[in-house]
Design a protein around this motif. Structure first.
Motif, PDB file in Angstrom:
ATOM      1  N   GLY A 113     -55.774 -81.080-104.743  1.00  0.00           N
ATOM      2  CA  GLY A 113     -55.967 -80.269-104.871  1.00  0.00           C
ATOM      3  C   GLY A 113     -55.837 -79.501-105.480  1.00  0.00           C
ATOM      4  O   GLY A 113     -54.588 -78.908-106.224  1.00  0.00           O
ATOM      5  N   GLU A 114     -54.946 -77.954-105.331  1.00  0.00           N
ATOM      6  CA  GLU A 114     -54.105 -77.011-105.882  1.00  0.00           C
ATOM      7  C   GLU A 114     -53.742 -76.175-105.074  1.00  0.00           C
ATOM      8  O   GLU A 114     -54.118 -76.063-103.911  1.00  0.00           O
ATOM      9  N   VAL A 116     -51.832 -72.542-103.525  1.00  0.00           N
ATOM     10  CA  VAL A 116     -52.679 -71.820-103.875  1.00  0.00           C
ATOM     11  C   VAL A 116     -51.762 -70.090-103.227  1.00  0.00           C
ATOM     12  O   VAL A 116     -51.886 -68.906-104.358  1.00  0.00           O
ATOM     13  N   ASP A 154     -51.822 -74.661 -99.562  1.00  0.00           N
ATOM     14  CA  ASP A 154     -52.980 -75.333-100.507  1.00  0.00           C
ATOM     15  C   ASP A 154     -54.392 -75.141-100.805  1.00  0.00           C
ATOM     16  O   ASP A 154     -55.113 -73.840 -99.289  1.00  0.00           O
ATOM     17  N   ASN A 155     -55.384 -75.549-101.404  1.00  0.00           N
ATOM     18  CA  ASN A 155     -56.328 -74.795-101.453  1.00  0.00           C
ATOM     19  C   ASN A 155     -57.713 -75.432-100.420  1.00  0.00           C
ATOM     20  O   ASN A 155     -58.437 -74.756-100.179  1.00  0.00           O
TER      21      ASN A 155
END
Length: 191
Positions: A113-114, A116, A154-155
């Motif tokens: 994912g990413e 955040v 993370d997301n």
């Protein structure tokens, strides 16, 4: 009636098949998945149903085609939705000191994912920085020890932390011994 193998991608399943009648026409097709019926719209003799956000587990599909003479044909297929394991982000941190300044830097990544948010906490004071490669310089720090904790989120809401510490040394003022000696010498000779 024929069901193709189910195409599974994460939590999504695509069910396809064909229904035909050699001596008439197919009137209806119903799909039952683990006992729940879904309506089917035929496109010629083919059909497709896409199910999303499925829970992990085993699924049993029964397709029943009924023709204009009320004759039925059926087929079954099974498929599995695997548990999706979410991976926490990874974070690194280091600190470099230059006099009364310290630069805290590192990286925060997430393979599924990413990232955040990235928060740097220095002795309890928090600073938000961008994910990926990050850097924060603190200036005019008082002498002493500093504990650093970096938290990446993370997301998926998963977090990771990394820790380091650094010390700002007390500034030492050094007197020039030659300056004192020179003053003494000048005073001695009355200059």
């Amino acid at each position: 009636m024929h069901l193709n193998p189910v195409e599974v991608d994460g939590k999504t399943a695509v069910i396809t098949g064909t229904a035909s009648d050699s001596d008439g026409q197919v009137a209806t097709v119903t799909i039952s998945i683990n006992g729940t019926e879904y309506p089917v719209v035929l496109n010629g003799s083919e059909f497709i149903i896409t199910l999303t956000d499925l829970d992990a587990g085993s699924y049993h599909v029964v397709a029943v085609a009924t023709d204009n003479d009320q004759q039925q044909g059926s087929d079954t297929v099974d498929f599995e939705i695997e548990e999706i394991v979410k991976v926490a982000p990874k974070v690194t941190v280091s600190a470099t000191v230059d006099g009364t300044s310290a630069t805290i830097s590192g990286s925060a990544t997430d393979e599924d994912g990413e990232v955040v948010s990235v928060v740097i906490a220095v002795n309890g004071t928090e600073y938000s920085v961008s994910g990926g490669n990050y850097s924060k310089t603190l200036t005019e720090l008082a002498a002493g020890s500093y504990d650093v904790t970096v938290t990446a989120t993370d997301n998926d809401g998963l977090t990771a932390t990394a820790n380091t510490s650094f010390t700002i040394e007390e500034e030492v003022v050094v007197d020039n011994p030659w300056g004192s000696w020179w003053s003494w010498w000048m005073d001695l000779w009355g200059m």
